[in-house]
Design a protein around this motif. Sequence first.
Motif, mmCIF file in Angstrom:
data_model
loop_
_atom_site.group_PDB
_atom_site.id
_atom_site.type_symbol
_atom_site.label_atom_id
_atom_site.label_comp_id
_atom_site.label_asym_id
_atom_site.label_seq_id
_atom_site.Cartn_x
_atom_site.Cartn_y
_atom_site.Cartn_z
ATOM 1 N N ASP A 1 0.837 -1.208 0.000
ATOM 2 C CA ASP A 1 0.000 0.000 0.000
ATOM 3 C C ASP A 1 0.873 1.258 0.000
ATOM 4 O OD1 ASP A 1 -2.199 -1.552 -0.026
ATOM 5 O OD2 ASP A 1 -2.719 -1.269 2.099
ATOM 6 N N ILE B 1 2.116 1.798 -3.443
ATOM 7 C CA ILE B 1 1.100 2.397 -4.303
ATOM 8 C C ILE B 1 1.021 3.880 -4.013
ATOM 9 C CG2 ILE B 1 -1.373 2.534 -4.797
ATOM 10 C CD1 ILE B 1 -1.597 -0.377 -4.378
ATOM 11 N N ALA B 2 1.046 4.199 -2.722
ATOM 12 C CA ALA B 2 0.963 5.601 -2.342
ATOM 13 C C ALA B 2 2.159 6.363 -2.903
ATOM 14 C CB ALA B 2 0.905 5.730 -0.824
ATOM 15 N N ASN C 1 -1.670 5.930 -7.922
ATOM 16 C CA ASN C 1 -2.559 4.841 -8.328
ATOM 17 C C ASN C 1 -2.939 4.954 -9.797
ATOM 18 O OD1 ASN C 1 -4.200 7.019 -8.231
ATOM 19 N ND2 ASN C 1 -5.659 6.181 -6.747
ATOM 20 N N ASN C 2 -2.264 5.840 -10.506
ATOM 21 C CA ASN C 2 -2.590 6.021 -11.927
ATOM 22 C C ASN C 2 -1.466 5.537 -12.824
ATOM 23 O OD1 ASN C 2 -0.824 7.966 -11.107
ATOM 24 N ND2 ASN C 2 -1.705 9.597 -12.374
ATOM 25 N N ALA D 1 -6.939 7.207 -11.773
ATOM 26 C CA ALA D 1 -7.133 5.765 -11.664
ATOM 27 C C ALA D 1 -8.294 5.312 -12.537
ATOM 28 C CB ALA D 1 -7.389 5.376 -10.211
ATOM 29 N N SER E 1 -1.002 -2.347 -14.635
ATOM 30 C CA SER E 1 -1.195 -1.171 -13.790
ATOM 31 C C SER E 1 -0.505 -1.439 -12.457
ATOM 32 C CB SER E 1 -2.682 -0.903 -13.566
ATOM 33 O OG SER E 1 -3.230 -1.938 -12.780
ATOM 34 N N GLN E 2 -0.204 -0.381 -11.765
ATOM 35 C CA GLN E 2 0.407 -0.524 -10.443
ATOM 36 C C GLN E 2 -0.491 -1.402 -9.571
ATOM 37 O OE1 GLN E 2 3.279 0.319 -9.113
ATOM 38 N NE2 GLN E 2 2.604 -0.567 -7.181
ATOM 39 N N GLN E 3 -1.801 -1.205 -9.741
ATOM 40 C CA GLN E 3 -2.762 -1.973 -8.957
ATOM 41 C C GLN E 3 -2.562 -3.474 -9.174
ATOM 42 O OE1 GLN E 3 -4.882 -0.321 -6.769
ATOM 43 N NE2 GLN E 3 -4.971 -2.420 -6.027
ATOM 44 N N SER F 1 0.531 -4.733 -7.558
ATOM 45 C CA SER F 1 0.326 -4.846 -6.120
ATOM 46 C C SER F 1 -0.506 -6.080 -5.811
ATOM 47 C CB SER F 1 -0.390 -3.615 -5.587
ATOM 48 O OG SER F 1 0.342 -2.471 -5.911
#
Lengths: 252, 404
Positions: free
Chosen positions: B48, B51-52, B56-57, B231, B263-265, B268
């Motif tokens: 997390d 991501i921060a 998140n884009n 995002a 994506s980063q998401q 993660s």
Amino acid sequence: MEPIIKLVDYRRTYRNGSLEVHAVRGVSLEIHAGEFVAVMGASGSGKSTMMNTIGCLDRPTGGRYLLDGVDVDSLNRDDLADLRNRKLGFVFQGFNLLSRTSALENVELPMLYSRPAVPGREQRRRALEALKMVGLADRADHYPNQLSGGQQQRVAIARALVNRPRVLLADEPTGNLDTRTSIEVMGVFQALNDQGITIVMVTHELDIANFARRTVVMRDGLVRTDERVTQRLHAPEALAKLEAEQKAVHLA
Amino acid sequence: MLATLKTALRAIRRNILRSFLTMLGIIVGISAVIVGVSMGTGAKAEVDKQIASMGNNLLIVFSGNMSRGGVRGGFGMQPNLTERDYEALRREVPGIVGVSPEVRATAQVAVGNQNTSVGIWGVSADFAEIRSWKFQSGENFTDADVRSANKVCLIGKTTAATLFGEGVDPVGQIIRIKNAPFTVVGWLAAKGANAFGQDQDDVILMPYTSAMKRLTGDTKFRAFSIAAESAVAIPEATNQIAAVLRQLHQITPDKEDDFSIRSQQEMSDFANANNRVMTVLIGAFAGISLVVGGIGIMNIMLVSVTERTREIGIRLAVGARARDVLRQFLIEAVLLSVVGGALGIAAGYWLAPMLTKFAGFPTLISSTSVLLAFSVSAVIGVVFGFFPALKAANLDPIDALRYE
Ligand SMILES: Nc1ncnc2c1ncn2[C@@H]1O[C@H](COP(=O)(O)OP(=O)(O)O)[C@@H](O)[C@H]1O
Ligand SMILES: [Mg+2]
């Protein structure tokens, strides 16, 4: 007046597989409030079996048992527990105290299961009062293994009394005691009986039975004789006499 | 109730060693629960945080198709992304706010007689913005620097400390990278370790043109970092990027992509999925030891019921109901397991930081996991204590009194 204990053609048969033991084979007996009854008889004659039924630890397999007018056959397990807690007090041959628990806590035990609940302070007060009645107020903090047999039995009596039962049941209460302490225990019983508590006691010693007011003799699961005690013994006198005798032996 | 608790405590104390051995299974199980959950939450917190720190884009386009080889497979692929792709993406995809190619090299860097080996990233001027790099001092290099392949660079906190000393501002200094002099124009603010435990601050960023020309000699890129508007814009941007690249790479509709967009998401999620596997394994271990612990409690309670048959008889004789006896033994079992649980939680609190210290796993003990562990131990006491307690409660008073 309605008897407090009423057995009508009471039978108890034990079944071990195909083997049947007819321990009690039809006893009818009435005991009224304030009586002091000694149940006698040879070993195996059914005394303990009958006491267990009277004490609501067991049920008849035949006939009826009415405690204080209530037929126990109509009661469930919890009701019986409740009766044992409120109306009955037990004294056993082997004392049956909780060994790692002080005399006071042993006496408090029945109140743990009383409903409505008895507050802790009140439990303590009543337990001490009961110990005082049996002459052991100064031993409240002792553990069973720090007490003599007679003292342990008196703690057990205090426990049986603490919920102010109608009936005190004792199965060979002096069976493990010497003559002197047996008489002391009988003294406690007689004093309680004088205060109005009904007592039913099993014994096979005639000397002990003579402290009661009435004797019932059983044989082979039946009552053979049922009569008043004519030459009743009184504990203080019996104790004095015993002391005199013991002195005589020493002198001789 | 209080008296029951007292009785239970007394029974446990009476056999203190036996009680402790009985609790051992619960202690091991509960500490495993605490440590396992703390590893899960620790790793997730780490992800997390990343991501921060990346936003998140973020989208990353890798060379090669990774759906066959897994995410890491992409790193081994022959780079096939070109400058033409880069220009086209900048021009033609509307939903994105920044694009940067990635060229990577490791090179010897020296200042005076200090020298160190550093990972070097060749990127565009958008990169710092895309990856949320902040500047401690100085500023980013410019598009003009990129066009001219100027010898300028940005330096990470760890690298700067190695070359110039802790806290010394390196902006304006000259460093030698593979013997070519580069001017430091920006000093990057610290980011810390990433989810894989690597120090992100031991890094030098420079224009990708400079890196390709002076360091690698490459003509293709291994990856693009792209910032979507938000995002929400990611799915649309992903489609458009794919369409543009497929066209440029002349991929016919029946062929698979020769690139991958993540994506980063998703990255993660992948990291979290890995963590979940570990959490599940530890969870299974914890579950097994809890069951074993529960059986231990059941066993010892059965022994206890047998040992105390006479006591039960006495209690029944003076008026205890079946449920009173049941409650007494149930409370004793629950007390055993809950005390075991508390010790297990304490052990977990002690073990988790050790794991971080000696094995480098991030751990985080949450109050939820403590609460969970505690409830689990209580439930075990109830479940495994029930049968012995029922056995005690159903004893016949006379049989119990006569028991030797
Ligand atoms: N639980 C039992 N199962 C089978 N037989 C029993 C049981 N309890 C007592 N008996 C039998 O019942 C008879 C009466 O026993 P009991 O009431 O204990 O006699 P007492 O107390 O007069 O010595 C004896 O023959 C005894 O063996
Ligand atoms: Mg008997």
